[in-house]
Scaffold this motif. Structure first.
Motif, PDB file in Angstrom:
ATOM      1  N   THR A  38       4.362  20.355  21.202  1.00  0.00           N
ATOM      2  CA  THR A  38       4.645  20.445  19.760  1.00  0.00           C
ATOM      3  C   THR A  38       5.007  19.080  19.189  1.00  0.00           C
ATOM      4  O   THR A  38       4.489  18.669  18.137  1.00  0.00           O
ATOM      5  CB  THR A  38       5.785  21.439  19.490  1.00  0.00           C
ATOM      6  N   GLY A  39       5.889  18.357  19.889  1.00  0.00           N
ATOM      7  CA  GLY A  39       6.248  17.014  19.439  1.00  0.00           C
ATOM      8  C   GLY A  39       5.047  16.093  19.384  1.00  0.00           C
ATOM      9  O   GLY A  39       4.890  15.309  18.443  1.00  0.00           O
ATOM     10  N   PHE A  40       4.167  16.188  20.377  1.00  0.00           N
ATOM     11  CA  PHE A  40       2.963  15.370  20.420  1.00  0.00           C
ATOM     12  C   PHE A  40       2.066  15.661  19.218  1.00  0.00           C
ATOM     13  O   PHE A  40       1.566  14.741  18.552  1.00  0.00           O
ATOM     14  CB  PHE A  40       2.223  15.629  21.728  1.00  0.00           C
ATOM     15  N   MET A  41       1.855  16.951  18.923  1.00  0.00           N
ATOM     16  CA  MET A  41       0.977  17.324  17.806  1.00  0.00           C
ATOM     17  C   MET A  41       1.543  16.852  16.472  1.00  0.00           C
ATOM     18  O   MET A  41       0.797  16.400  15.593  1.00  0.00           O
ATOM     19  CB  MET A  41       0.768  18.841  17.816  1.00  0.00           C
ATOM     20  N   ILE A  42       2.867  16.922  16.316  1.00  0.00           N
ATOM     21  CA  ILE A  42       3.474  16.445  15.070  1.00  0.00           C
ATOM     22  C   ILE A  42       3.352  14.921  14.966  1.00  0.00           C
ATOM     23  O   ILE A  42       3.109  14.374  13.880  1.00  0.00           O
ATOM     24  CB  ILE A  42       4.946  16.884  14.975  1.00  0.00           C
ATOM     25  N   ASN A  43       3.470  14.222  16.099  1.00  0.00           N
ATOM     26  CA  ASN A  43       3.264  12.769  16.096  1.00  0.00           C
ATOM     27  C   ASN A  43       1.837  12.419  15.679  1.00  0.00           C
ATOM     28  O   ASN A  43       1.611  11.410  14.998  1.00  0.00           O
ATOM     29  CB  ASN A  43       3.562  12.183  17.474  1.00  0.00           C
ATOM     30  N   ILE A  44       0.869  13.228  16.107  1.00  0.00           N
ATOM     31  CA  ILE A  44      -0.526  12.996  15.711  1.00  0.00           C
ATOM     32  C   ILE A  44      -0.652  13.095  14.186  1.00  0.00           C
ATOM     33  O   ILE A  44      -1.339  12.286  13.546  1.00  0.00           O
ATOM     34  CB  ILE A  44      -1.468  14.014  16.387  1.00  0.00           C
ATOM     35  N   ILE A  45       0.026  14.099  13.596  1.00  0.00           N
ATOM     36  CA  ILE A  45       0.016  14.232  12.136  1.00  0.00           C
ATOM     37  C   ILE A  45       0.595  12.973  11.486  1.00  0.00           C
ATOM     38  O   ILE A  45       0.052  12.446  10.508  1.00  0.00           O
ATOM     39  CB  ILE A  45       0.805  15.485  11.708  1.00  0.00           C
ATOM     40  N   GLY A  46       1.705  12.482  12.040  1.00  0.00           N
ATOM     41  CA  GLY A  46       2.299  11.250  11.522  1.00  0.00           C
ATOM     42  C   GLY A  46       1.340  10.079  11.627  1.00  0.00           C
ATOM     43  O   GLY A  46       1.229   9.256  10.702  1.00  0.00           O
ATOM     44  N   GLY A  47       0.634   9.987  12.767  1.00  0.00           N
ATOM     45  CA  GLY A  47      -0.329   8.907  12.959  1.00  0.00           C
ATOM     46  C   GLY A  47      -1.478   8.972  11.968  1.00  0.00           C
ATOM     47  O   GLY A  47      -1.972   7.936  11.503  1.00  0.00           O
ATOM     48  N   VAL A  48      -1.910  10.185  11.605  1.00  0.00           N
ATOM     49  CA  VAL A  48      -2.991  10.357  10.623  1.00  0.00           C
ATOM     50  C   VAL A  48      -2.501  10.009   9.218  1.00  0.00           C
ATOM     51  O   VAL A  48      -3.251   9.464   8.400  1.00  0.00           O
ATOM     52  CB  VAL A  48      -3.516  11.809  10.664  1.00  0.00           C
ATOM     53  N   MET A  49      -1.235  10.296   8.941  1.00  0.00           N
ATOM     54  CA  MET A  49      -0.706  10.036   7.599  1.00  0.00           C
ATOM     55  C   MET A  49      -0.589   8.545   7.286  1.00  0.00           C
ATOM     56  O   MET A  49      -0.689   8.149   6.119  1.00  0.00           O
ATOM     57  CB  MET A  49       0.669  10.703   7.445  1.00  0.00           C
ATOM     58  N   LEU A  50      -0.380   7.718   8.321  1.00  0.00           N
ATOM     59  CA  LEU A  50      -0.207   6.289   8.055  1.00  0.00           C
ATOM     60  C   LEU A  50      -1.424   5.666   7.382  1.00  0.00           C
ATOM     61  O   LEU A  50      -1.273   5.010   6.340  1.00  0.00           O
ATOM     62  CB  LEU A  50       0.141   5.553   9.355  1.00  0.00           C
ATOM     63  N   PRO A  51      -2.659   5.845   7.902  1.00  0.00           N
ATOM     64  CA  PRO A  51      -3.800   5.272   7.174  1.00  0.00           C
ATOM     65  C   PRO A  51      -4.070   5.962   5.844  1.00  0.00           C
ATOM     66  O   PRO A  51      -4.643   5.346   4.937  1.00  0.00           O
ATOM     67  CB  PRO A  51      -4.975   5.463   8.156  1.00  0.00           C
ATOM     68  N   LEU A  52      -3.638   7.228   5.683  1.00  0.00           N
ATOM     69  CA  LEU A  52      -3.806   7.901   4.395  1.00  0.00           C
ATOM     70  C   LEU A  52      -2.979   7.236   3.300  1.00  0.00           C
ATOM     71  O   LEU A  52      -3.223   7.449   2.103  1.00  0.00           O
ATOM     72  CB  LEU A  52      -3.414   9.372   4.517  1.00  0.00           C
ATOM     73  N   GLY A  53      -2.001   6.420   3.705  1.00  0.00           N
ATOM     74  CA  GLY A  53      -1.203   5.680   2.733  1.00  0.00           C
ATOM     75  C   GLY A  53      -2.024   4.738   1.876  1.00  0.00           C
ATOM     76  O   GLY A  53      -1.534   4.253   0.846  1.00  0.00           O
ATOM     77  N   ILE A  54      -3.259   4.483   2.256  1.00  0.00           N
ATOM     78  CA  ILE A  54      -4.132   3.586   1.495  1.00  0.00           C
ATOM     79  C   ILE A  54      -4.400   4.123   0.088  1.00  0.00           C
ATOM     80  O   ILE A  54      -4.695   3.364  -0.837  1.00  0.00           O
ATOM     81  CB  ILE A  54      -5.465   3.352   2.250  1.00  0.00           C
ATOM     82  N   ILE A  55      -4.283   5.448  -0.094  1.00  0.00           N
ATOM     83  CA  ILE A  55      -4.599   6.028  -1.401  1.00  0.00           C
ATOM     84  C   ILE A  55      -3.464   5.813  -2.412  1.00  0.00           C
ATOM     85  O   ILE A  55      -3.654   6.055  -3.600  1.00  0.00           O
ATOM     86  CB  ILE A  55      -4.915   7.538  -1.287  1.00  0.00           C
ATOM     87  N   VAL A  56      -2.300   5.378  -1.936  1.00  0.00           N
ATOM     88  CA  VAL A  56      -1.166   5.139  -2.838  1.00  0.00           C
ATOM     89  C   VAL A  56      -1.151   3.669  -3.232  1.00  0.00           C
ATOM     90  O   VAL A  56      -1.097   2.783  -2.385  1.00  0.00           O
ATOM     91  CB  VAL A  56       0.173   5.512  -2.155  1.00  0.00           C
ATOM     92  N   GLU A  57      -1.193   3.428  -4.521  1.00  0.00           N
ATOM     93  CA  GLU A  57      -1.226   2.051  -5.010  1.00  0.00           C
ATOM     94  C   GLU A  57       0.131   1.576  -5.516  1.00  0.00           C
ATOM     95  O   GLU A  57       0.289   0.416  -5.873  1.00  0.00           O
ATOM     96  CB  GLU A  57      -2.272   1.931  -6.128  1.00  0.00           C
ATOM     97  N   ASP A  58       1.096   2.469  -5.582  1.00  0.00           N
ATOM     98  CA  ASP A  58       2.431   2.089  -6.051  1.00  0.00           C
ATOM     99  C   ASP A  58       3.143   1.240  -4.999  1.00  0.00           C
ATOM    100  O   ASP A  58       2.780   1.226  -3.828  1.00  0.00           O
ATOM    101  CB  ASP A  58       3.278   3.335  -6.343  1.00  0.00           C
ATOM    102  N   ARG A  59       4.187   0.559  -5.446  1.00  0.00           N
ATOM    103  CA  ARG A  59       4.974  -0.280  -4.543  1.00  0.00           C
ATOM    104  C   ARG A  59       5.682   0.573  -3.475  1.00  0.00           C
ATOM    105  O   ARG A  59       5.819   0.163  -2.331  1.00  0.00           O
ATOM    106  CB  ARG A  59       6.005  -1.084  -5.345  1.00  0.00           C
ATOM    107  N   VAL A  60       6.114   1.754  -3.878  1.00  0.00           N
ATOM    108  CA  VAL A  60       6.737   2.695  -2.946  1.00  0.00           C
ATOM    109  C   VAL A  60       5.673   3.672  -2.474  1.00  0.00           C
ATOM    110  O   VAL A  60       5.125   4.437  -3.271  1.00  0.00           O
ATOM    111  CB  VAL A  60       7.908   3.451  -3.606  1.00  0.00           C
ATOM    112  N   ASN A  61       5.374   3.637  -1.189  1.00  0.00           N
ATOM    113  CA  ASN A  61       4.315   4.476  -0.626  1.00  0.00           C
ATOM    114  C   ASN A  61       4.915   5.799  -0.165  1.00  0.00           C
ATOM    115  O   ASN A  61       5.480   5.897   0.916  1.00  0.00           O
ATOM    116  CB  ASN A  61       3.645   3.737   0.534  1.00  0.00           C
ATOM    117  N   TRP A  62       4.788   6.825  -1.007  1.00  0.00           N
ATOM    118  CA  TRP A  62       5.418   8.108  -0.695  1.00  0.00           C
ATOM    119  C   TRP A  62       4.794   8.774   0.535  1.00  0.00           C
ATOM    120  O   TRP A  62       5.470   9.533   1.239  1.00  0.00           O
ATOM    121  CB  TRP A  62       5.361   9.036  -1.904  1.00  0.00           C
ATOM    122  N   ILE A  63       3.526   8.492   0.816  1.00  0.00           N
ATOM    123  CA  ILE A  63       2.899   9.065   2.017  1.00  0.00           C
ATOM    124  C   ILE A  63       3.550   8.497   3.275  1.00  0.00           C
ATOM    125  O   ILE A  63       3.809   9.219   4.247  1.00  0.00           O
ATOM    126  CB  ILE A  63       1.375   8.808   2.024  1.00  0.00           C
TER     127      ILE A  63
END
Length: 248
Positions: A38-63
């Motif tokens: 379970t911890g591993f799968m949640i870490n995978i979600i976290g790893g996928v979310m990091l590159p998704l941060g590219i869609i946020v252009e604000d100074r504070v990256n909420w993703i």
């Protein structure tokens, strides 16, 4: 080394809280391997979310802020699996091996996600920095495992063990400053790897007195700046010392 009474107190409190939660999990019949996966799968979600941060252009990256919370959640599971195995009497060599393997995959997913994020941004400098953090994260674990398979004793020198890497990565995401986490991990993981290589070389040169071989990294009469630099490179302060807590 100066012991940090505050650090030890918080450590004991954290252990009591962790063991109480582990007891509740055991009562529900959940196995430690399920927690590990379970911890591993949640870490995978976290790893996928990091590159998704590219869609946020604000100074504070909420993703990235959400990714930081996800990383913390994932590693609560990772913290609990060992306690559940120990308290329930289900400790096994396979469980320890399985946990270590998934930890490595989790590390690579998170640091690889950061590297992809900077690649998508076209930031070549931090692609390199993230790659160094990725390499350092793998090599600190590999050098310890390999050294301990060849010699007796622990080879956990250096500051940037996995718990520190996770804390640095999570905090830098929560602060929306991922680049700071990458720099910190890249530097200290590389220093930890170098320190472990040095320890193995020193021990191999003096197998008759292995512990003596690993003590001392130069003259105590050296200039202050040299001793400070040496202490920075050869980080020998364990958890629950004020030096470790100050850096953290």
């Amino acid at each position: 080394m100066t012991k940090n009474i505050i650090g030890k107190t918080f450590g004991r409190f954290g252990s009591q809280w962790r063991d109480a939660l582990a007891g509740a999990i055991i009562n529900r019949g959940i196995s430690p391997n399920i927690l590990t996966v379970t911890g591993f799968m949640i870490n995978i979600i976290g790893g996928v979310m990091l590159p998704l941060g590219i869609i946020v252009e604000d100074r504070v990256n909420w993703i990235h802020i959400v990714a930081g919370l996800v990383i913390i959640l994932a590693n609560i599971f990772d913290m609990l699996d060992g306690s559940v195995a120990r308290i329930s009497g289900h400790e096994s060599k396979f469980g320890a091996f399985f946990d270590s393997v998934l930890d490595r995959y989790s590390d690579m997913a998170l640091l690889g996600g950061a590297m992809i994020y900077y690649a998508l941004r076209g930031d070549r400098l931090f692609v390199v920095v993230s790659a160094l953090a990725f390499i350092g994260g793998v090599m600190t674990s590999y050098t310890r495992a390999r050294a301990e398979s060849l010699f007796t004793g622990k080879f956990n020198a250096g500051y940037m063990e996995r718990p520190e890497r996770i804390v640095v990565l999570a905090v830098s995401c929560l602060l929306s400053r991922l680049y700071m986490g990458m720099v910190f991990i890249a530097v200290f993981a590389s220093l930890a790897t170098f320190h472990r290589i040095w320890d193995v070389w020193r021990m191999d040169q003096n197998l008759t007195h292995p512990e003596r071989a690993r003590k001392g990294y130069g003259s105590v009469n050296s200039a202050l700046i040299i001793r400070a630099t040496r202490d920075f490179i050869f980080w020998t302060y364990p958890r629950e010392t004020w030096q470790h807590d100050l850096l953290g």
